[in-house]
Design an enzyme around this catalytic site. Structure first.
Site, PDB file in Angstrom:
ATOM      1  N   ASP A 187      20.384  82.308  82.084  1.00 34.88           N
ATOM      2  CA  ASP A 187      20.515  81.413  80.932  1.00 34.88           C
ATOM      3  C   ASP A 187      19.209  80.636  80.745  1.00 34.88           C
ATOM      4  OD1 ASP A 187      23.105  80.083  79.329  1.00 34.88           O
ATOM      5  OD2 ASP A 187      21.451  78.682  79.601  1.00 34.88           O
ATOM      6  N   HIS A 199      18.924  77.599  80.172  1.00 36.38           N
ATOM      7  CA  HIS A 199      19.096  76.283  80.796  1.00 36.38           C
ATOM      8  C   HIS A 199      19.432  76.451  82.281  1.00 36.38           C
ATOM      9  CE1 HIS A 199      20.401  75.812  76.509  1.00 36.38           C
ATOM     10  NE2 HIS A 199      19.556  74.798  76.582  1.00 36.38           N
ATOM     11  N   HIS A 233      27.005  74.525  83.865  1.00 34.05           N
ATOM     12  CA  HIS A 233      26.546  73.128  83.910  1.00 34.05           C
ATOM     13  C   HIS A 233      27.574  72.188  84.549  1.00 34.05           C
ATOM     14  CE1 HIS A 233      22.957  73.994  81.725  1.00 34.05           C
ATOM     15  NE2 HIS A 233      23.579  74.311  80.602  1.00 34.05           N
TER      16      HIS A 233
END
Length: 292
Positions: free
Chosen positions: A148, A150, A111
């Site tokens: 993942d 996300h 991220h």
């Protein structure tokens, strides 16, 4: 990040304890990662961002960079070591000292954008490792596989429109970080999936979308952003994968890498926050990587 934060030290302890309990820990070679250098990090993140991040680490207590992402006095060093693990893994794989590598690291990284810490992430570990393979070892093309739950917004931010990097990913959508579904960059193969997606549907993404793109791109090394929070037991997401699904995707990636790029794989831990399902899923992933 705090005693009740899901991104906790117990994640790595759970993995290690489970590998020992399963009797497979002894099959692996274990290494302590070095700290990544500023030169290595500058391939991905601007110096100003790195210096600001270092200054943000408190002398004591916890400082929040956003509601989810916090630093304590040891976070900066931990982030350097997480990134250093990817550097070391690339070097060892390229020198054929190991067949492939899994980096059991925290904090995670996918991220982290070029100039923004987000979602428990400070330095984009897989991006640092991929750039090291390209710029230090002289590879022409690398691929990043991200499963993942996300979306790896940071990895996309860093590599979109870089013709040397193909990213194939799946993620729950709509869901944090609310990105990826509308990306038009040709080197980003994002597959947004709804809550409740089953293992069978995930396997179709791997076989029908990811593998054809990998074959077309012909990477010389494959990186994995290995998040295990799409497991049905993990309440960070709402997908329904199980250990056998992680074994499947690992097997397919490994089969491809063995045929196309001398088996060069570096896998780096991202998410996975329910300790039991995380540990079991990592073990399934490692069994395949190690041919156990």
């Amino acid at each position: 990040m705090g005693s009740f934060h899901p991104e906790s030290p117990s994640r790595l302890t759970a993995i290690s304890d489970h590998l020992i309990a399963q009797g497979i820990d002894a099959y692996f070679s274990h290494f302590d990662a070095p700290l990544a250098t500023l030169e290595e990090l500058r391939r991905v993140h601007p110096v100003g961002y790195l210096e600001k991040l270092k200054r943000s680490a408190p002398e004591n207590g916890i400082v929040h960079l956003d509601p989810d992402t916090a630093m304590n006095p040891y976070t900066w060093q931990a982030a350097l070591r997480s990134a250093g693990a990817g550097i070391m893994a690339v070097d060892m794989v390229m020198k054929r000292e190991v067949a492939n590598a899994f980096c059991a690291i925290r904090p995670p990284g996918h991220h982290a954008e070029r100039e923004t810490a987000l979602g428990f992430c400070f330095i984009n570990n897989v991006a640092v490792a991929a750039r090291h393979a390209l710029e230090h070892h002289g590879l022409s093309r690398v691929a990043i596989v991200d499963f993942d739950v996300h979306h790896g917004n940071g990895t996309e931010d860093i590599f979109k429109d870089d013709p040397r990097v193909l990213m194939v990913s799946m993620f729950q959508h709509p869901f944090f970080p609310y990105s990826g579904a509308d990306c038009t960059a040709e080197n980003m193969c994002n597959v947004p999936l709804p809550a409740g997606t089953s293992g069978e549907e995930f396997r179709m993404v791997v076989s029908d979308i990811w593998l054809p793109r990998l074959r077309e791109f012909q990477p010389e090394m494959v990186f994995i952003s290995a998040g295990f929070d799409a497991h049905y037991e993990d309440d960070m997401g709402s997908m329904k994968l199980v250990e056998s699904d992680y074994a499947y995707v690992t097997r397919e990636i490994k089969r491809y890498a063995d045929q196309a790029c001398q088996g060069r794989i570096v896998s780096m831990l991202e998410g996975g926050y329910v300790l039991s399902s995380l540990a079991r899923s990592v073990a399934a992933h490692l069994r395949v990587l190690a041919d156990l």
